[in-house]
Design an enzyme around this catalytic site. Sequence first.
Site, PDB file in Angstrom:
ATOM      1  N   ARG A 209      62.036  61.960  60.970  1.00 27.83           N
ATOM      2  CA  ARG A 209      60.634  62.053  61.368  1.00 27.83           C
ATOM      3  C   ARG A 209      59.757  62.061  60.118  1.00 27.83           C
ATOM      4  O   ARG A 209      60.093  62.710  59.135  1.00 27.83           O
ATOM      5  CB  ARG A 209      60.415  63.356  62.149  1.00 27.83           C
TER       6      ARG A 209
ATOM      7  N   ARG B 239      51.459  76.802  71.063  1.00 27.89           N
ATOM      8  CA  ARG B 239      51.508  76.998  69.611  1.00 27.89           C
ATOM      9  C   ARG B 239      50.294  77.744  69.087  1.00 27.89           C
ATOM     10  O   ARG B 239      50.228  78.010  67.878  1.00 27.89           O
ATOM     11  CB  ARG B 239      51.572  75.634  68.936  1.00 27.89           C
TER      12      ARG B 239
ATOM     13  N   LYS C  44      64.741  74.953  68.116  1.00 26.08           N
ATOM     14  CA  LYS C  44      64.115  74.987  69.451  1.00 26.08           C
ATOM     15  C   LYS C  44      64.442  73.740  70.257  1.00 26.08           C
ATOM     16  O   LYS C  44      64.821  73.819  71.419  1.00 26.08           O
ATOM     17  CB  LYS C  44      62.575  75.090  69.345  1.00 26.08           C
TER      18      LYS C  44
ATOM     19  N   ARG D 216      67.446  66.871  59.414  1.00 27.65           N
ATOM     20  CA  ARG D 216      67.319  66.447  60.818  1.00 27.65           C
ATOM     21  C   ARG D 216      67.166  64.927  60.936  1.00 27.65           C
ATOM     22  O   ARG D 216      66.430  64.287  60.190  1.00 27.65           O
ATOM     23  CB  ARG D 216      66.096  67.110  61.450  1.00 27.65           C
TER      24      ARG D 216
ATOM     25  N   ARG E  68      53.480  72.483  57.732  1.00 26.67           N
ATOM     26  CA  ARG E  68      53.883  72.875  59.088  1.00 26.67           C
ATOM     27  C   ARG E  68      54.260  74.348  59.137  1.00 26.67           C
ATOM     28  O   ARG E  68      53.979  75.035  60.106  1.00 26.67           O
ATOM     29  CB  ARG E  68      55.056  71.995  59.557  1.00 26.67           C
TER      30      ARG E  68
HETATM   31  P1  AMP Z   1      57.239  69.239  66.981  1.00 29.29           P
HETATM   32  O1  AMP Z   1      57.994  68.022  67.408  1.00 29.29           O
HETATM   33  O2  AMP Z   1      57.213  70.300  68.036  1.00 29.29           O
HETATM   34  O3  AMP Z   1      57.676  69.776  65.643  1.00 29.29           O
HETATM   35  O4  AMP Z   1      55.719  68.770  66.805  1.00 29.29           O
HETATM   36  C1  AMP Z   1      55.355  67.783  65.865  1.00 29.29           C
HETATM   37  C2  AMP Z   1      53.858  67.839  65.634  1.00 29.29           C
HETATM   38  O5  AMP Z   1      53.155  67.548  66.853  1.00 29.29           O
HETATM   39  C3  AMP Z   1      53.311  69.186  65.192  1.00 29.29           C
HETATM   40  O6  AMP Z   1      53.445  69.377  63.795  1.00 29.29           O
HETATM   41  C4  AMP Z   1      51.859  69.075  65.633  1.00 29.29           C
HETATM   42  O7  AMP Z   1      51.118  68.249  64.777  1.00 29.29           O
HETATM   43  C5  AMP Z   1      51.979  68.343  66.962  1.00 29.29           C
HETATM   44  N1  AMP Z   1      52.184  69.291  68.090  1.00 29.29           N
HETATM   45  C6  AMP Z   1      53.280  69.418  68.880  1.00 29.29           C
HETATM   46  N2  AMP Z   1      53.110  70.368  69.802  1.00 29.29           N
HETATM   47  C7  AMP Z   1      51.873  70.874  69.600  1.00 29.29           C
HETATM   48  C8  AMP Z   1      51.114  71.899  70.228  1.00 29.29           C
HETATM   49  N3  AMP Z   1      51.610  72.626  71.249  1.00 29.29           N
HETATM   50  N4  AMP Z   1      49.860  72.137  69.753  1.00 29.29           N
HETATM   51  C9  AMP Z   1      49.347  71.428  68.739  1.00 29.29           C
HETATM   52  N5  AMP Z   1      50.006  70.459  68.087  1.00 29.29           N
HETATM   53  C10 AMP Z   1      51.268  70.173  68.508  1.00 29.29           C
END
Ligand code: AMP
Length: 229
Positions: free
Chosen positions: A173, A101, A26, A140, A184
């Site tokens: 990360r 999400r 994504k 990654r 996750r």
């Molecule tokens: P990502 O970089 O999109 O994989 O997001 C990393 C982490 O940020 C996720 O595992 C969540 O803990 C938090 N996070 C990111 N976007 C959201 C969202 N829309 N709603 C809730 N938590 C989020």
Amino acid sequence: MASLGPTPAAGLKRAVIFLGPPGAGKGTQAQEVARLYRIPHLSTGDMLRDHVARGTPLGLLAKPIMERGELVPDEIVLGMVEERISQPDCANGFVFDGFPRTLPQAEKLNEMLRRLGFNRPLVLYIVVDYDQVLKRLTGRRMCKVGGEIYNIYDRPPKVPGRCDNDGGELIQRPDDREEVIQERLVAYERQTKPLVDYYRSQGVLETVDGRPDVDAVTHSIMGILRRVQ
Ligand code: AMP
């Protein structure tokens, strides 16, 4: 990069949403679409990581939740998003990556978009294999400076550990460690996957085969965007 024809005119005038499990690609695809259409790429994960790095009250609250691989409460994410999409640079459309999400986030987003005068969003659902997800997440690496995404297995930087664009250090990360990845994926299945049916029932969902290489996936996405525009 794949040959994508002429650069699309600036803007899409709508919200593009990328849906799919962590590691589906994504972020990489959203960056590319945003670059080609010259509209902002809005990653709620990046926004939250920025708060964590700056040690803001929001960051302090989000940090342990993110480290466990769980989702940050809806109100926090919705506040951040509303503030961001109300900015003038979002007027021609924007690309969400990692948002919405949960069902309440999706419902609130629809309200926000209506209020701001946007049409219904376009949702790109990226479908990948489970093994691929694991490989993409464990491999990654991310630029500490500009957030550019690499993969040590199939999209390595020219110089190991350094970003091609700005030479920034590439880091893993903390939530891309194997213990957290499982959490996750559980959060995705339970809380985010229901959005596929939600958006499908609204007639705004387009499915993308996310298994081919990055350029090929970008190519199919651009085809969809041209078709629906
Ligand atoms: P990502 O970089 O999109 O994989 O997001 C990393 C982490 O940020 C996720 O595992 C969540 O803990 C938090 N996070 C990111 N976007 C959201 C969202 N829309 N709603 C809730 N938590 C989020």
